[in-house]
Design an enzyme around this catalytic site. Structure first.
Site, PDB file in Angstrom:
ATOM      1  CB  CYS A   2      -1.386  -0.225   0.772  1.00 45.49           C
ATOM      2  SG  CYS A   2      -1.948  -1.232   1.328  1.00 45.49           S
ATOM      3  NE  ARG A  27       4.487   1.858  -1.339  1.00 50.67           N
ATOM      4  CZ  ARG A  27       5.665   1.995   0.817  1.00 50.67           C
ATOM      5  NH1 ARG A  27       6.334   2.346  -0.383  1.00 50.67           N
ATOM      6  NH2 ARG A  27       5.165   1.151   1.123  1.00 50.67           N
ATOM      7  CD1 TRP A  77      -1.326  -6.642  -1.913  1.00 47.38           C
ATOM      8  CD2 TRP A  77      -0.812  -5.663  -3.724  1.00 47.38           C
ATOM      9  NE1 TRP A  77      -0.083  -7.274  -2.763  1.00 47.38           N
ATOM     10  CE2 TRP A  77      -0.454  -6.717  -3.758  1.00 47.38           C
ATOM     11  CE3 TRP A  77      -0.926  -5.263  -4.718  1.00 47.38           C
ATOM     12  CZ2 TRP A  77      -0.168  -7.834  -5.105  1.00 47.38           C
ATOM     13  CZ3 TRP A  77      -1.131  -5.874  -6.297  1.00 47.38           C
ATOM     14  CH2 TRP A  77      -0.746  -7.543  -6.628  1.00 47.38           C
ATOM     15  CG  ASN A 103       2.013   0.528   3.928  1.00 47.57           C
ATOM     16  OD1 ASN A 103       1.984  -1.540   3.828  1.00 47.57           O
ATOM     17  ND2 ASN A 103       3.133   0.557   4.098  1.00 47.57           N
ATOM     18  N   GLY A 104       0.375  -1.661   6.590  1.00 46.35           N
ATOM     19  CA  GLY A 104       0.859  -2.576   7.730  1.00 46.35           C
ATOM     20  C   GLY A 104      -0.025  -3.335   7.566  1.00 46.35           C
ATOM     21  CD  GLU A 516      17.331 -11.345 -10.940  1.00 48.62           C
ATOM     22  OE1 GLU A 516      16.360 -11.811 -10.462  1.00 48.62           O
ATOM     23  OE2 GLU A 516      16.737 -10.644 -11.291  1.00 48.62           O
ATOM     24  CE  LYS A 520      13.713  -9.119 -12.904  1.00 51.20           C
ATOM     25  NZ  LYS A 520      14.123  -8.869 -11.680  1.00 51.20           N
ATOM     26  CD  GLU A 523       9.518  -9.825 -11.387  1.00 47.92           C
ATOM     27  OE1 GLU A 523       9.650  -9.348 -10.019  1.00 47.92           O
ATOM     28  OE2 GLU A 523      10.993  -9.846 -11.722  1.00 47.92           O
ATOM     29  CG  HIS A 539      20.083 -35.629 -10.048  1.00 47.82           C
ATOM     30  ND1 HIS A 539      20.855 -36.518  -9.479  1.00 47.82           N
ATOM     31  CD2 HIS A 539      21.328 -34.270  -9.651  1.00 47.82           C
ATOM     32  CE1 HIS A 539      22.362 -36.413  -9.907  1.00 47.82           C
ATOM     33  NE2 HIS A 539      22.913 -34.968  -9.705  1.00 47.82           N
ATOM     34  CE  LYS A 639      11.570  -1.340  -7.224  1.00 48.50           C
ATOM     35  NZ  LYS A 639      11.977  -2.838  -8.274  1.00 48.50           N
TER      36      LYS A 639
END
Ligand code: M6R
Length: 644
Positions: A2, A27, A77, A103-104, A516, A520, A523, A539, A639
């Site tokens: 948020c 965010r 969010w 926020n939280g 990485e 990418k 996402e 394996h 973010k």
């Protein structure tokens, strides 16, 4: 997660709130809202239209006939209750005299809600946040003092919060408070500001201050005051912020992500700036007039200076000799891309410093009972410096007596304040949700840490140390060269567009690069992309390889390159299309690939992730764009992840 924006005073409260919310877009959000103190009471507008919420909110606010004195805004969010308008912030009390954004997480919201309902309060949402408005309503019935009332409210709350209240009885005032979740305050000539993050205030506030844990701020047009947890006045100092407003623009690029990918030479140069005392490569660039507009590092040292007690060759501001002196083991923690940077850093720390190094996902650390003591250096890596899991890992390590070092991009972030030392990555603001330039800057900062520790422990022969420093100093130019292949990578992406199954393989330092690359692609392109240590292929994962599979291999010349090429042969034999990150001129590798992602060779393989990650960023970028996705704001992602 948020985002909060607050303004007390000024001529354009509504516009300021909307502008701040747009700057906090990165965010992530699924709804948004504002509340303002206007003539006769509070006015509120909220929109729950996914990533279109801000556009809708802008229309609602522009239709408002009011001149506001102060206001609070929020991008939500969803955590407690779905993303609907009633659940969007700001929330009112029963009489619409008080509005709150938060926020939280209020961990004891169920108990508080039950008590408030029993006392006759009527709730309009499913959120944990709404209890805060009703608690303030209750406190205000007993007290005329708004700040004291907010102090009593937060004393009842368990959990993390950054919050802001307006009250129609004091229309020019906004009261803010925080515990764990970030909040900064800003001051300008005619208004006071607060926001979850510094970028929302760039160009608006002349000075920026960080609100501490359990502190309360009272914002008015003419200034602000802050009180500590027991009511004592606190006088925070302004922090240095060297990001400018233009950093928030796309500067001719189609997207923030592409702009930020192209800012990587500067990000790497800035992370190195002033930290190498022998930087032949950087000086060479300066001669070519391409040091990205930054000051020159100090001149190269002369032979024999080390014996004469000259400073170390890697100079790390914010990392005191005491912090590193006597360290016997290193623990690296982070999440997502930061975790991959930690994985890559392990190789250099082990090789050059010869200390035991552990790497852990920050959220997993708490599930363990790690062996840490005052000879352990816990390095917490986070671009935002606000990732809850990473913060908690650092705090838990500190409680066990470990020394702590933050590697972060945000000056004044929670992580930077909680750690014993800070190594800033200096990549500048990153708006795109996918980490790019901050990831490269983390790799470089951690390489510098390894070289500095190797120097402290006298683990390297002078020539080797000199060689490594020269190679690291040359990285900005190699990053620039890697970016010149953008068009080739776009055309490879065109050929792969429509493929669904991607596998990323790497060995040694190529392994974290493969992870990485897969992250990418997941996402931003929403493609199934699995990253593996290539040695693990046989394996299990090789069972998944079939004609049509796309295997992307990091095949630059690290010590396990021959074995990597055997793995490439194995997947080719099973019909996979092979895409290889290969060094320029390395025909032996390139011949094995259906598609080549060319990179310049790095003279020290342990630094190669800094270059090898770039084509994988661009590949994901173009596959996402070709599929029509929003690369800057991928679905379901934020973010900054300030919840566990
Ligand atoms: O701010 P942080 O570096 O702590 O963030 C950690 C992760 O959330 C972040 O790297 C995330 O994985 C990115 N979306 C990766 O692109």
């Amino acid at each position: 997660m948020c985002g909060i924006i607050v303004v007390a005073g000024g001529q354009e409260v509504a516009e300021s709130l909307l502008d701040g919310l747009r700057r906090l877009e990165y965010r992530g959000y699924d709804s948004a809202g504002v509340a303002m103190a206007v003539e006769g009471g509070l006015w509120r507008a909220r929109a729950a239209d996914g990533t279109d919420s801000l556009e809708l909110l802008g229309m609602l606010v522009s239709a408002a006939p009011y001149q506001a004195r102060s206001g609070i805004g929020h991008t939500r969010w969803a955590t407690h209750g779905p993303p609907t308008e009633p659940n969007a912030h700001p929330h009112f009390d029963c009489r619409a005299q008080v509005a709150v954004v938060h926020n939280g997480i209020v961990e004891n919201h169920r108990e508080l809600r039950a008590e408030l309902v029993a006392a006759g309060h009527v709730f309009a949402s499913e959120t944990d946040t709404e209890v805060l408005a009703h608690l303030l309503e209750q406190e205000r019935d007993a007290s005329k003092d708004l700040v004291a009332s907010v102090r009593r409210v937060i004393a009842k709350v368990l959990g993390a919060f950054a919050l802001a209240f307006i009250d129609s009885r004091e229309p020019e005032v906004v009261v803010v408070a925080r515990r764990t979740s970030p909040l900064v305050i800003g001051r300008s000539a005619s208004a006071s500001w607060a926001a979850s993050d510094i970028p929302a205030l760039i160009g608006r506030a002349d000075e920026i201050f960080v609100l501490g844990d359990d502190e309360i701020g009272k914002l008015r047009p003419e200034g602000f005051e802050v009180w500590g947890p027991s009511g004592q006045r606190v006088h925070p100092g302004a922090i240095d912020v060297d990001w400018d407003a233009t950093a928030a623009g796309k500067e001719g690029f189609d997207t923030f992500m592409l702009k930020e990918i192209h800012e990587q030479p500067a990000a790497v140069a800035d992370t190195l700036r002033g930290r190498l005392s022998r930087t032949g490569a950087l000086l060479t660039h300066a001669k070519q007039g391409s040091l990205y507009g930054h000051e020159l590092p100090p001149p190269p040292r002369k032979a024999g200076e080390e014996e004469q007690g000259e400073p170390e060759r890697v100079l790390l501001d914010g990392v005191s000799p005491d912090l590193l002196d006597g360290v016997r083991s290193v623990f690296l923690v982070g999440c997502g891309s930061a975790y991959h940077a930690c994985m890559a850093a392990r190789y250099g720390l082990e090789r050059w410093v010869r200390l035991p190094v552990e790497v852990e996902i920050a959220s997993e650390l708490r599930a363990r009972d790690p062996v840490l003591d005052d000879a352990t250096l816990l390095v917490a890596v986070s671009q935002s410096g606000e990732t809850m899991d990473t913060l908690q890992a650092l705090q838990a390590a500190a409680r066990r007596g470990a020394r702590t070092l933050a590697v972060t991009n945000v000056v004044g972030s929670s992580l930077s304040r909680d750690a014993d030392g800070v190594l800033y990555t200096r990549a500048g603001q990153e708006v795109g949700v996918a980490a790019t330039k901050t990831f490269l800057a983390q790799l470089v900062a951690l390489d510098l840490l390894a070289l500095r520790m190797a120097g402290d422990h006298a683990m390297l022969a002078a020539e080797e140390e000199e060689r490594l420093i020269a190679v690291v100093g040359g990285l900005p130019e190699l990053v620039r060269a890697a970016l010149e292949r953008g068009d080739e990578i776009e055309s490879v992406a065109e050929k792969l567009s429509g493929s669904k199954d991607f596998f990323f393989l790497g060995r040694h330092v190529g392994y974290p690069v493969a992870l990485e690359g897969a992250l990418k692609l997941k996402e931003i392109a929403y493609l199934r992309a699995e990253g593996f240590a290539a040695g693990e292929l046989k394996h299990g994962p090789i069972a998944l390889i079939r004609p049509g599979s796309i295997v992307v291999g990091v095949a630059t010349r690290n010590p396990l390159w021959p074995k990597m090429m055997s793995n490439v042969a194995e997947v080719k034999a099973r019909g996979a299309t092979v895409v290889l990150v290969a060094e320029d001129g390395d025909l032996e590798t390139q011949e094995q690939a259906d598609h080549v992602l060319g990179v310049p060779a790095v003279a020290e393989p342990l630094f190669s992730p800094v270059v090898d990650a770039i084509p994988l960023q661009l590949l994901a970028y173009w596959l996402s764009r070709l599929a029509g996705h929003d690369v800057d704001r991928p679905r379901n992602l934020a973010k900054t992840v300030t919840v566990e």
